[in-house]
Design a protein around this motif. Sequence first.
Motif, mmCIF file in Angstrom:
data_model
loop_
_atom_site.group_PDB
_atom_site.id
_atom_site.type_symbol
_atom_site.label_atom_id
_atom_site.label_comp_id
_atom_site.label_asym_id
_atom_site.label_seq_id
_atom_site.Cartn_x
_atom_site.Cartn_y
_atom_site.Cartn_z
ATOM 1 N N THR A 292 13.865 19.671 -0.818
ATOM 2 C CA THR A 292 12.422 19.612 -0.998
ATOM 3 C C THR A 292 11.953 18.162 -1.071
ATOM 4 O OG1 THR A 292 12.421 21.703 -2.200
ATOM 5 C CG2 THR A 292 10.492 20.298 -2.470
ATOM 6 N N VAL A 293 10.943 17.843 -0.272
ATOM 7 C CA VAL A 293 10.288 16.538 -0.323
ATOM 8 C C VAL A 293 8.832 16.781 -0.687
ATOM 9 C CG1 VAL A 293 9.541 14.521 1.012
ATOM 10 C CG2 VAL A 293 11.846 15.457 1.336
ATOM 11 N N VAL A 294 8.389 16.195 -1.775
ATOM 12 C CA VAL A 294 7.007 16.362 -2.233
ATOM 13 C C VAL A 294 6.164 15.235 -1.655
ATOM 14 C CG1 VAL A 294 5.467 16.500 -4.222
ATOM 15 C CG2 VAL A 294 7.778 17.472 -4.360
ATOM 16 N N LEU A 295 5.153 15.606 -0.864
ATOM 17 C CA LEU A 295 4.240 14.622 -0.285
ATOM 18 C C LEU A 295 3.034 14.477 -1.215
ATOM 19 C CD1 LEU A 295 4.275 15.492 3.526
ATOM 20 C CD2 LEU A 295 5.671 13.836 2.276
ATOM 21 N N PRO A 296 2.831 13.303 -1.795
ATOM 22 C CA PRO A 296 1.730 13.129 -2.749
ATOM 23 C C PRO A 296 0.429 12.774 -2.038
ATOM 24 C CG PRO A 296 3.012 11.118 -2.636
ATOM 25 C CD PRO A 296 3.665 12.097 -1.678
ATOM 26 N N LEU A 297 -0.656 12.830 -2.777
ATOM 27 C CA LEU A 297 -1.917 12.292 -2.283
ATOM 28 C C LEU A 297 -1.781 10.780 -2.172
ATOM 29 C CD1 LEU A 297 -4.268 14.471 -4.486
ATOM 30 C CD2 LEU A 297 -4.230 14.489 -1.986
ATOM 31 N N PRO A 298 -2.587 10.129 -1.329
ATOM 32 C CA PRO A 298 -2.475 8.665 -1.184
ATOM 33 C C PRO A 298 -2.560 7.965 -2.534
ATOM 34 C CG PRO A 298 -3.924 9.560 0.494
ATOM 35 C CD PRO A 298 -3.605 10.697 -0.421
ATOM 36 N N GLU A 299 -1.668 6.998 -2.731
ATOM 37 C CA GLU A 299 -1.563 6.349 -4.033
ATOM 38 C C GLU A 299 -2.779 5.483 -4.350
ATOM 39 O OE1 GLU A 299 1.542 3.395 -6.407
ATOM 40 O OE2 GLU A 299 2.125 4.365 -4.530
ATOM 41 N N SER A 300 -3.255 4.741 -3.376
ATOM 42 C CA SER A 300 -4.367 3.827 -3.624
ATOM 43 C C SER A 300 -5.583 4.227 -2.809
ATOM 44 C CB SER A 300 -3.970 2.389 -3.266
ATOM 45 O OG SER A 300 -3.838 2.247 -1.863
ATOM 46 N N GLU A 301 -6.747 3.767 -3.259
ATOM 47 C CA GLU A 301 -7.983 4.039 -2.537
ATOM 48 C C GLU A 301 -7.960 3.407 -1.157
ATOM 49 O OE1 GLU A 301 -12.684 2.893 -3.006
ATOM 50 O OE2 GLU A 301 -11.650 3.696 -4.767
ATOM 51 N N GLU A 302 -7.390 2.211 -1.050
ATOM 52 C CA GLU A 302 -7.345 1.526 0.244
ATOM 53 C C GLU A 302 -6.512 2.310 1.256
ATOM 54 O OE1 GLU A 302 -9.110 -0.994 1.329
ATOM 55 O OE2 GLU A 302 -10.111 -0.924 -0.611
ATOM 56 N N ASP A 303 -5.393 2.874 0.807
ATOM 57 C CA ASP A 303 -4.573 3.692 1.705
ATOM 58 C C ASP A 303 -5.363 4.899 2.207
ATOM 59 O OD1 ASP A 303 -2.388 2.074 1.617
ATOM 60 O OD2 ASP A 303 -1.272 3.266 0.143
ATOM 61 N N GLU A 304 -6.075 5.543 1.283
ATOM 62 C CA GLU A 304 -6.824 6.738 1.661
ATOM 63 C C GLU A 304 -7.970 6.392 2.614
ATOM 64 O OE1 GLU A 304 -8.337 10.898 -0.377
ATOM 65 O OE2 GLU A 304 -7.621 9.251 -1.646
ATOM 66 N N VAL A 305 -8.644 5.283 2.356
ATOM 67 C CA VAL A 305 -9.722 4.839 3.257
ATOM 68 C C VAL A 305 -9.167 4.576 4.650
ATOM 69 C CG1 VAL A 305 -11.315 2.938 3.739
ATOM 70 C CG2 VAL A 305 -11.217 3.920 1.452
ATOM 71 N N ARG A 306 -7.999 3.951 4.711
ATOM 72 C CA ARG A 306 -7.383 3.641 6.011
ATOM 73 C C ARG A 306 -7.000 4.916 6.759
ATOM 74 N NH1 ARG A 306 -2.024 1.369 7.251
ATOM 75 N NH2 ARG A 306 -1.609 1.296 5.020
ATOM 76 N N ILE A 307 -6.466 5.907 6.035
ATOM 77 C CA ILE A 307 -6.100 7.178 6.665
ATOM 78 C C ILE A 307 -7.342 7.866 7.228
ATOM 79 C CG2 ILE A 307 -5.214 9.501 6.225
ATOM 80 C CD1 ILE A 307 -3.431 8.207 4.030
ATOM 81 N N VAL A 308 -8.388 7.925 6.419
ATOM 82 C CA VAL A 308 -9.615 8.604 6.843
ATOM 83 C C VAL A 308 -10.220 7.901 8.056
ATOM 84 C CG1 VAL A 308 -11.964 9.231 6.175
ATOM 85 C CG2 VAL A 308 -10.093 9.555 4.555
ATOM 86 N N ALA A 309 -10.310 6.582 8.003
ATOM 87 C CA ALA A 309 -10.910 5.833 9.105
ATOM 88 C C ALA A 309 -10.136 6.033 10.404
ATOM 89 C CB ALA A 309 -10.977 4.349 8.748
ATOM 90 N N THR A 310 -8.808 6.017 10.321
ATOM 91 C CA THR A 310 -7.975 6.180 11.518
ATOM 92 C C THR A 310 -8.122 7.568 12.117
ATOM 93 O OG1 THR A 310 -6.375 4.586 10.657
ATOM 94 C CG2 THR A 310 -5.626 6.044 12.413
ATOM 95 N N ARG A 311 -8.042 8.595 11.272
ATOM 96 C CA ARG A 311 -8.121 9.969 11.775
ATOM 97 C C ARG A 311 -9.515 10.297 12.295
ATOM 98 N NH1 ARG A 311 -5.744 12.577 14.178
ATOM 99 N NH2 ARG A 311 -6.179 14.639 13.336
#
Length: 390
Positions: A249-268
């Motif tokens: 089992t590998v647990v995938l967490p929510l993005p750790e930092s706000e900057e990471d999440e912003v980058r994911i959203v912007a790219t997708r």
Amino acid sequence: MAREPNPTVKSASKRRSTSEPARPDGSALATSTDKLRPHAEQEYAAELAALRRADDRPRPPRWQLSPWAVVTYLLGGQLPDGTTVTPKYVGARRLIEIAVATLATDRALLLLGVPGTAKSWVSEHLAAAISGDSTLLVQGTAGTAEEAIRYGWNYARLLAEGPSEQALVASPVMTAMRRGSLVRIEELTRIPADVQDALIMILSEKALPVPELGLETQAVKGFNLIATANDRDRGVNELSSALRRRFNTVVLPLPESEEDEVRIVATRVADLSAALELPAVPAALDEIRRVVSVFRELRSGVTADGRTKIKTPTGTLSTAEAISVITSGMALSAHFGTGELSAGDIAAGIVGAVIKDPINDRVAWNEYLEVVVRERPGWSEFYTACREVS
């Protein structure tokens, strides 16, 4: 007397053979570039080809790439020939390394996490990179039957000829066993428990018996299984301890930092806008950051500065939902707005994402608007827009 061939028909035939394929009525069929959502191996074919050319490391049996190249494909990097591999997953490298190493053994992989943590996305790209085919898929639902995992029958042939190999309909799992490739099972915990347990023998013995024919399918080297699951949805069927033991089992967490999440959203959002051919609307980074900030605060139950506690809605408010809110806002702005993403364009989407329970979630949202948003400098336009649609 023989008739001369019609030159008009001949030339039309030539034109059709060198252009797009045609339906029986003569209209053009959709090409691969017209697909609403290409499979990973189609969309990133150039990157996968470049990785195969540059990859000189050992590969497990029937893998298209080495484990190192698979990790590079998912996390991105620069190849010696100058090709830039775009990151498909933003997160801890070690998690992806563990996932890939698991698939190189005889253990199946379970990607676990709350909704919206890119489990399905990672699963698809792992299958594309390792097997070159991400389409061997079982979509788990409450109605998934055992035949979807084991095998079924062509009942017309079964009634006409009796049980035979020609009448047997292989499931994606059986097909993967025969090919020596990966198979994906999405939302494993949505599948009824008695159907889940059909996997136990497959994962233990690497064989799938067909008692009606007195034979079995033995897995070819390279076969493995990736399952995804979460424990936040209603209607979840817990995995039995016998089945869970057969997965790493590998647990995938929510993005750790706000900057990471912003980058994911912007790219997708940029990728989706291009795929959907939306009219050009600049994806305003300020609005993306605003949506991400709202979601992160409501998820955690406290504001970013840690000073104010707030009620947490029942929804997951995942990164995937943030992507949907921004994409919908861009469509609104392009077709009915000014052509520039504004607070008013994202308000309806964000309210719809937050309020899943019309009673409890509405209370939490209204409190957040009055206590946090109303007092936040520069957020007055967003506050007014949200109040209008709430």
